[in-house]
Design a protein around this motif. Structure first.
Motif, PDB file in Angstrom:
ATOM      1  N   ALA A 641      47.723  82.464  32.601  1.00 39.12           N
ATOM      2  CA  ALA A 641      48.951  81.890  33.148  1.00 39.12           C
ATOM      3  C   ALA A 641      49.892  81.607  31.988  1.00 39.12           C
ATOM      4  CB  ALA A 641      48.654  80.599  33.908  1.00 39.12           C
ATOM      5  N   GLY A 642      51.179  81.805  32.220  1.00 40.81           N
ATOM      6  CA  GLY A 642      52.109  81.544  31.124  1.00 40.81           C
ATOM      7  C   GLY A 642      53.541  81.734  31.541  1.00 40.81           C
ATOM      8  N   LYS A 643      54.453  81.446  30.616  1.00 40.71           N
ATOM      9  CA  LYS A 643      55.877  81.572  30.909  1.00 40.71           C
ATOM     10  C   LYS A 643      56.643  81.967  29.648  1.00 40.71           C
ATOM     11  CE  LYS A 643      59.513  81.355  33.480  1.00 40.71           C
ATOM     12  NZ  LYS A 643      60.133  82.358  32.583  1.00 40.71           N
ATOM     13  N   THR A 644      57.551  82.902  29.822  1.00 40.38           N
ATOM     14  CA  THR A 644      58.453  83.305  28.751  1.00 40.38           C
ATOM     15  C   THR A 644      59.684  82.405  28.747  1.00 40.38           C
ATOM     16  OG1 THR A 644      59.549  84.856  30.234  1.00 40.38           O
ATOM     17  CG2 THR A 644      57.750  85.725  28.868  1.00 40.38           C
ATOM     18  N   GLY A 645      60.402  82.438  27.643  1.00 40.89           N
ATOM     19  CA  GLY A 645      61.651  81.690  27.544  1.00 40.89           C
ATOM     20  C   GLY A 645      62.526  82.261  26.451  1.00 40.89           C
ATOM     21  N   THR A 646      63.809  82.439  26.773  1.00 38.70           N
ATOM     22  CA  THR A 646      64.773  82.945  25.788  1.00 38.70           C
ATOM     23  C   THR A 646      66.044  82.130  25.924  1.00 38.70           C
ATOM     24  OG1 THR A 646      63.869  85.160  26.174  1.00 38.70           O
ATOM     25  CG2 THR A 646      65.887  85.005  24.871  1.00 38.70           C
ATOM     26  N   SER A 647      66.462  81.484  24.846  1.00 37.58           N
ATOM     27  CA  SER A 647      67.624  80.609  24.919  1.00 37.58           C
ATOM     28  C   SER A 647      68.925  81.400  24.861  1.00 37.58           C
ATOM     29  CB  SER A 647      67.594  79.586  23.781  1.00 37.58           C
ATOM     30  OG  SER A 647      67.831  80.228  22.545  1.00 37.58           O
ATOM     31  N   ASP A 648      69.999  80.708  25.203  1.00 35.45           N
ATOM     32  CA  ASP A 648      71.325  81.300  25.148  1.00 35.45           C
ATOM     33  C   ASP A 648      71.629  81.765  23.727  1.00 35.45           C
ATOM     34  OD1 ASP A 648      73.771  82.102  26.044  1.00 35.45           O
ATOM     35  OD2 ASP A 648      74.703  80.125  25.866  1.00 35.45           O
ATOM     36  N   ASN A 649      72.278  82.907  23.588  1.00 32.89           N
ATOM     37  CA  ASN A 649      72.639  83.491  22.293  1.00 32.89           C
ATOM     38  C   ASN A 649      71.433  83.896  21.456  1.00 32.89           C
ATOM     39  OD1 ASN A 649      75.438  83.267  22.697  1.00 32.89           O
ATOM     40  ND2 ASN A 649      75.422  81.130  22.005  1.00 32.89           N
ATOM     41  N   ASN A 650      70.241  83.921  22.097  1.00 32.67           N
ATOM     42  CA  ASN A 650      69.042  84.427  21.423  1.00 32.67           C
ATOM     43  C   ASN A 650      68.704  83.652  20.149  1.00 32.67           C
ATOM     44  OD1 ASN A 650      67.806  87.684  20.291  1.00 32.67           O
ATOM     45  ND2 ASN A 650      66.784  86.032  21.344  1.00 32.67           N
ATOM     46  N   LYS A 651      68.925  82.326  20.176  1.00 29.82           N
ATOM     47  CA  LYS A 651      68.589  81.505  19.012  1.00 29.82           C
ATOM     48  C   LYS A 651      67.128  81.076  19.018  1.00 29.82           C
ATOM     49  CE  LYS A 651      73.299  79.735  18.475  1.00 29.82           C
ATOM     50  NZ  LYS A 651      74.170  78.537  18.548  1.00 29.82           N
ATOM     51  N   GLU A 671      67.168  80.839  12.207  1.00 25.94           N
ATOM     52  CA  GLU A 671      67.644  79.815  11.274  1.00 25.94           C
ATOM     53  C   GLU A 671      68.224  80.484  10.035  1.00 25.94           C
ATOM     54  OE1 GLU A 671      65.910  76.074   8.615  1.00 25.94           O
ATOM     55  OE2 GLU A 671      64.545  77.444   9.616  1.00 25.94           O
ATOM     56  N   ASP A 672      69.487  80.203   9.768  1.00 21.13           N
ATOM     57  CA  ASP A 672      70.109  80.747   8.567  1.00 21.13           C
ATOM     58  C   ASP A 672      69.361  80.243   7.336  1.00 21.13           C
ATOM     59  OD1 ASP A 672      72.076  80.613   6.195  1.00 21.13           O
ATOM     60  OD2 ASP A 672      73.157  81.875   7.627  1.00 21.13           O
ATOM     61  N   PRO A 673      68.876  81.152   6.475  1.00 22.44           N
ATOM     62  CA  PRO A 673      68.057  80.709   5.334  1.00 22.44           C
ATOM     63  C   PRO A 673      68.803  79.862   4.315  1.00 22.44           C
ATOM     64  CG  PRO A 673      68.566  83.056   5.190  1.00 22.44           C
ATOM     65  CD  PRO A 673      69.019  82.612   6.533  1.00 22.44           C
ATOM     66  N   LYS A 674      70.124  79.907   4.305  1.00 22.68           N
ATOM     67  CA  LYS A 674      70.898  79.137   3.330  1.00 22.68           C
ATOM     68  C   LYS A 674      71.419  77.826   3.913  1.00 22.68           C
ATOM     69  CE  LYS A 674      72.367  83.135   0.596  1.00 22.68           C
ATOM     70  NZ  LYS A 674      73.523  83.922   0.080  1.00 22.68           N
ATOM     71  N   THR A 675      72.027  77.912   5.079  1.00 21.74           N
ATOM     72  CA  THR A 675      72.629  76.709   5.674  1.00 21.74           C
ATOM     73  C   THR A 675      71.696  75.996   6.645  1.00 21.74           C
ATOM     74  OG1 THR A 675      73.571  77.907   7.566  1.00 21.74           O
ATOM     75  CG2 THR A 675      74.868  77.848   5.517  1.00 21.74           C
ATOM     76  N   HIS A 676      70.633  76.678   7.084  1.00 28.32           N
ATOM     77  CA  HIS A 676      69.670  76.157   8.053  1.00 28.32           C
ATOM     78  C   HIS A 676      70.289  75.951   9.441  1.00 28.32           C
ATOM     79  CE1 HIS A 676      66.944  75.675   4.725  1.00 28.32           C
ATOM     80  NE2 HIS A 676      67.802  74.887   4.104  1.00 28.32           N
ATOM     81  N   ALA A 677      71.453  76.540   9.664  1.00 23.33           N
ATOM     82  CA  ALA A 677      72.083  76.471  10.983  1.00 23.33           C
ATOM     83  C   ALA A 677      71.358  77.415  11.942  1.00 23.33           C
ATOM     84  CB  ALA A 677      73.554  76.859  10.882  1.00 23.33           C
ATOM     85  N   GLN A 678      71.424  77.108  13.240  1.00 28.60           N
ATOM     86  CA  GLN A 678      70.808  77.969  14.243  1.00 28.60           C
ATOM     87  C   GLN A 678      71.677  79.214  14.448  1.00 28.60           C
ATOM     88  OE1 GLN A 678      69.636  75.998  17.850  1.00 28.60           O
ATOM     89  NE2 GLN A 678      68.779  74.218  16.765  1.00 28.60           N
ATOM     90  N   VAL A 679      71.034  80.393  14.406  1.00 34.16           N
ATOM     91  CA  VAL A 679      71.752  81.663  14.525  1.00 34.16           C
ATOM     92  C   VAL A 679      70.964  82.592  15.447  1.00 34.16           C
ATOM     93  CG1 VAL A 679      72.841  81.503  12.248  1.00 34.16           C
ATOM     94  CG2 VAL A 679      70.587  82.576  12.468  1.00 34.16           C
ATOM     95  N   PRO A 680      71.627  83.600  16.042  1.00 32.87           N
ATOM     96  CA  PRO A 680      70.920  84.563  16.897  1.00 32.87           C
ATOM     97  C   PRO A 680      69.938  85.418  16.106  1.00 32.87           C
ATOM     98  CG  PRO A 680      73.292  84.596  17.295  1.00 32.87           C
ATOM     99  CD  PRO A 680      73.073  83.797  16.052  1.00 32.87           C
ATOM    100  N   MET A 681      68.893  85.892  16.800  1.00 33.82           N
ATOM    101  CA  MET A 681      67.891  86.760  16.175  1.00 33.82           C
ATOM    102  C   MET A 681      68.035  88.210  16.603  1.00 33.82           C
ATOM    103  SD  MET A 681      64.478  84.359  16.491  1.00 33.82           S
ATOM    104  CE  MET A 681      64.692  84.139  18.265  1.00 33.82           C
ATOM    105  N   THR A 682      69.031  88.501  17.422  1.00 35.73           N
ATOM    106  CA  THR A 682      69.209  89.851  17.964  1.00 35.73           C
ATOM    107  C   THR A 682      69.274  90.886  16.848  1.00 35.73           C
ATOM    108  OG1 THR A 682      70.435  88.917  19.832  1.00 35.73           O
ATOM    109  CG2 THR A 682      70.649  91.284  19.441  1.00 35.73           C
TER     110      THR A 682
END
Length: 807
Positions: A641-651, A671-682
């Motif tokens: 049993a399980g569930k997938t999940g994908t957030s908006d903008n693929n972050k 995660e941006d390696p320099k600023t540590h901001a959340q970024v898309p992984m697409t």
């Protein structure tokens, strides 16, 4: 006669009227004094002057005959006796203090000042690592720039160079607070803090505080201020395992203490107030604000004390510390495991009263001497690390694709029957990525939150807007972008489905299989978002500060893999609360720490939990995880049993799943390696399995990692013991029509419906090689009115408009 002459006449008359002095007599009668004293009658009574007046007042108070007198209590509590008692008490205290001063020597350094190693073990007793190699290098005060020395005085004790080494008022306040149970309080001088660090302990007792006072007075007389300041900055704890200014300079700015600037020194001085809270690498927004305020306070004090020019002060900017460097022996996953264990131990030390704050608990652990055995299974830990590398990190190449450097993985594996954390993946390497991805809570869990909504509906016995009981077979309108309504009123929330796919009338089971946003957004409002968040909290989510709004149905809050593993473990454990626990035992000086039972009370009904589990098997067999999990040849018939999940903008992208004996949550975070901001992984890895768009969704790498790890680590094949008659594990999955809802206005048929590639599933357990088609079944849920192959137009589809949302 003039006035002056009249006055002189009166004065002469007064002198003539004055009584004559009585002759001295023998016996008890005394001679009365002239004028003010008055005369004495033959029987001894005063007859004039102030003595007579006093006698009259006494007779007035004591009665006509003057025989009553003062009571015994009033005679005892006179101002003379009270003053005498107070004076005697002061003398007694002073004498006791003098005796204490004489009898208390300056001791040798305490054992805690000489740091020991902590020993960390796997669950089988084998050594994971040893930490606590003395991360302190004592430096002479001359090697520390004078302005940097002044930052510590400005931060902690502005009168340091003038005082006698103690703050009597602060010490008295501390003693009173200790006696009254108010806990630790500030106010100690630098000398007192050094004495506490080097000679005594951190225990908050009256005896310790009195010793601190006496030793500080003696030390201040025998040693120079430079000696004391050097001892203070060399023994204080700065966080990041650093004791002393040299270790702190290396830990925060990667330089020696002699090369520190005033700005950097002020930050290190500010740290001493709360090392854990003020460490820039792990501080919350509040912590960062507080440490900047403290930094400004230090520099402003230096200006006030003429140690820093006002113009230079105004030009100074906050010196953001550099990323932490790992301690020896903490490379790979070891540092993440140690950090997670330390965090759990710190929390428990505070809970049981051994430490006042998390910072105090951290300092206590860092001092060493602990033997900490983790619940982590060495074989499963090795397998999880190998799987992540094989399925994901070996495919990342930042030189080819910049986005590859932004992909971070985290995972936690839990035994649902005991709550033990069996394996943990915190990141590619503790030296390369300091934040523990397994415990971070700053990314959205997305659609892995949908089972919580269904659990709340089932546990609360919720109904739809038109009064239908919500269960696995309830039919909802799956139109993308459909406005959510509450008792006929649009609530202003209309989430689209992934790729704007319209599903038309579908059961809750199918909506879970395909992660249909529009269905669960409406279900959340049907249940009541307050009830949904309440159940989320009972299942194990930290809901403090979360708003109960429809947007939360998309999993828009923050959560960690550790947290999600606990929620799903509670479902797997038939609704009995499971708290993931990484520590098996912890002891120091032959004293063990007692931890609460990881298995708690029944927080939702077994039927509700088992129904959710049954529904989640459909996600694996017929839904978004079919290709990556169900088709894995190593499955060997294992029920999942399980569930997938994908957030908006693929972050973020998730798969949280379980077998009867193992729960694992896998999350990928952009995660941006320099600023540590959340970024898309697409686009990461160049080719995402099952995703032509390159979007990393929950059914791709997270589910692939989960399957490869679980089917290797799970042991023998097993099946769920479910107390339910609903869901894909016991019923076929169908897509019937939508029943009438009197709360909405009829409209046209939804624009499209997701094509079906296979007939409804059978009720048989999944086989080792899932087929692409199954025999049709004539059975249908009670609420279905037509065959799924020929659905009738729904009678109440809603406005298909709304903001973009994630899967």
């Amino acid at each position: 006669m003039g006035r002056a002459e009249e006055r002189r006449a009166r004065q002469r008359a007064g002198r003539r009227a004055a009584p004559k002095r009585s002759p001295r007599t023998t016996g008890s009668a005394s001679v009365g004094a002239v004028g003010a004293v008055g005369t004495v009658s033959p029987d001894g009574a005063p007859v004039g002057g102030r003595a007579a007046a006093r006698a009259a007042r006494t007779r007035g108070k004591n009665g006509k005959n003057g025989k009553t007198g003062k009571s015994g209590i009033r005679r005892f509590f006179t101002w003379k006796t009270v003053l005498g008692s107070l004076f005697g008490f002061v003398l007694l205290v002073m004498g006791a203090f003098v005796a204490l001063y004489v009898m208390t020597p300056i001791p040798t350094a305490n054992a805690d000042a000489m740091l020991q190693s902590n020993v960390y073990k796997y669950s089988d007793g084998s050594i994971l690592t040893r930490s606590g190699k003395l991360n302190r290098e004592t430096v002479d005060l001359a090697e520390v720039p004078k302005p940097v020395q002044h930052t510590f005085v400005a931060a902690e004790n502005k009168t340091f160079y003038q005082d006698a080494g103690v703050d009597l008022r602060g010490t008295a306040r501390g003693i009173l607070n200790t006696l009254s149970g108010k806990g630790a309080q500030g106010g100690s001088t630098i000398t007192q803090q050094y004495v506490k660090n080097y000679y005594l302990t951190q225990n908050q007792t009256v005896t310790r505080k009195l010793k601190e006072l006496v030793i500080s007075l003696k030390l201040d007389r025998k040693k120079s201020k430079d000696y004391i300041l050097a001892g203070y900055i060399n023994t204080s704890y700065y966080g990041r395992g650093a004791y002393g200014i040299q270790a702190a300079a290396q830990a925060y700015y990667h330089k020696d203490a002699k090369n520190l600037t005033v700005e950097q020194g002020a930050y290190l001085a500010a740290l001493l107030q709360a090392p854990n809270q003020y460490d820039w690498a792990i501080a919350t927004d509040t912590g960062k604000t507080l440490v900047q305020q403290r930094w400004n306070y230090v520099l402003n004090n230096m200006v006030q004390m003429h140690w820093l020019d006002e113009g230079k002060r105004q030009a100074m900017k906050f010196p953001v510390p550099l990323a932490p460097k790992g301690a020896p022996g903490m490379e790979g996953q070891t540092g993440y495991l140690v950090d997670a264990a330390n965090a759990a131990l710190e929390k428990q030390l505070v809970a049981q009263g051994t430490a006042s704050t998390l910072s105090d608990a951290e300092a206590l652990i860092t001092k060493g001497g602990w033997t900490i055995t983790l619940n982590v299974d060495k074989k499963k830990q090795t397998e999880l690390e190998r799987t992540v590398k094989q399925q994901l990190t070996s495919k990342l190449d930042q030189k080819k694709r910049a986005v590859d450097g932004a992909v971070q993985a985290g995972a936690v594996s839990v035994d649902p029957k005991t709550g033990k954390v069996l394996a943990l993946y915190g990141g590619v390497d503790y030296f390369k990525h300091y934040t523990n991805n397994a415990t971070r809570r700053d990314y959205q869990p997305a659609s892995t939150f949908k089972p919580v909504i269904l659990a709340a509906a089932l546990d609360e016995g919720a109904k739809t807007q038109d009064g239908r009981q919500i269960d696995a077979n309830t039919i909802y309108d799956g139109t993308s972008g459909r406005q959510v309504v509450d008792n006929g009123t649009k609530v202003g929330f209309a989430p689209p489905n992934e790729d704007d796919q319209d599903y038309g009338p579908i059961t809750v089971q199918t909506a879970m299989n395909d992660s249909v946003n529009s269905v669960f957004a409406q279900m959340g409002v049907d249940v009541g978002m307050a009830e949904v968040m309440k159940v989320a909290g009972k299942l194990g989510m930290d809901t403090k500060g979360m708003q109960a709004v429809p947007a939360q149905t998309l999993g828009s809050m923050g959560a960690s893999p550790m947290e999600m593993a606990g929620i799903y473990a509670t479902l797997d454990n038939h609704g009995k609360k499971v708290t993931p626990t990484i520590i098996k035992s912890a002891e120091r000086d032959n004293t063990a720490v007692t931890f609460p039972n990881p298995i708690g009370d029944q927080v939702i009904t077994r039927e509700a939990a088992d129904t959710v589990t049954s529904v989640l098997t459909g996600v694996v067999d017929d839904g978004t995880a079919k290709t990556s999990v169900a088709a894995n040849p190593a499955r060997d018939g294992q029920q999942v049993a399980g569930k997938t999940g994908t957030s908006d903008n693929n972050k973020s992208a998730w798969f949280t799943g379980f077998t009867p004996n193992l729960v694992t949550s896998v999350g990928l975070f952009g995660e941006d390696p320099k600023t540590h901001a959340q970024v898309p992984m697409t686009g990461a890895t160049g080719h995402v399995p099952g995703s032509p768009s390159g979007r990393i969704n929950g059914g791709s790498y997270p589910a692939l990692i989960w399957a490869a790890y679980t089917f290797e680590a799970m042991g023998e094949v097993s099946k769920f013991d479910l107390d339910t008659t609903q869901g894909a594990a016991v019923q076929p999955s169908v897509t019937p029509t939508l029943s009438q809802s009197p709360t909405t206005t009829p409209s046209s048929t939804p624009t499209s419906q997701k094509p079906t590639t296979q007939p409804p599933t059978s009720s048989a357990p999944p086989s080792s090689s899932p087929t692409t088609s199954r025999p049709p079944t004539s059975s249908a849920p009670p609420s279905a009115t037509n065959s799924p192959s020929t659905p009738t137009p729904p009678e109440n589809p809603l406005d298909p408009k709304g903001p973009k949302g994630g899967q």
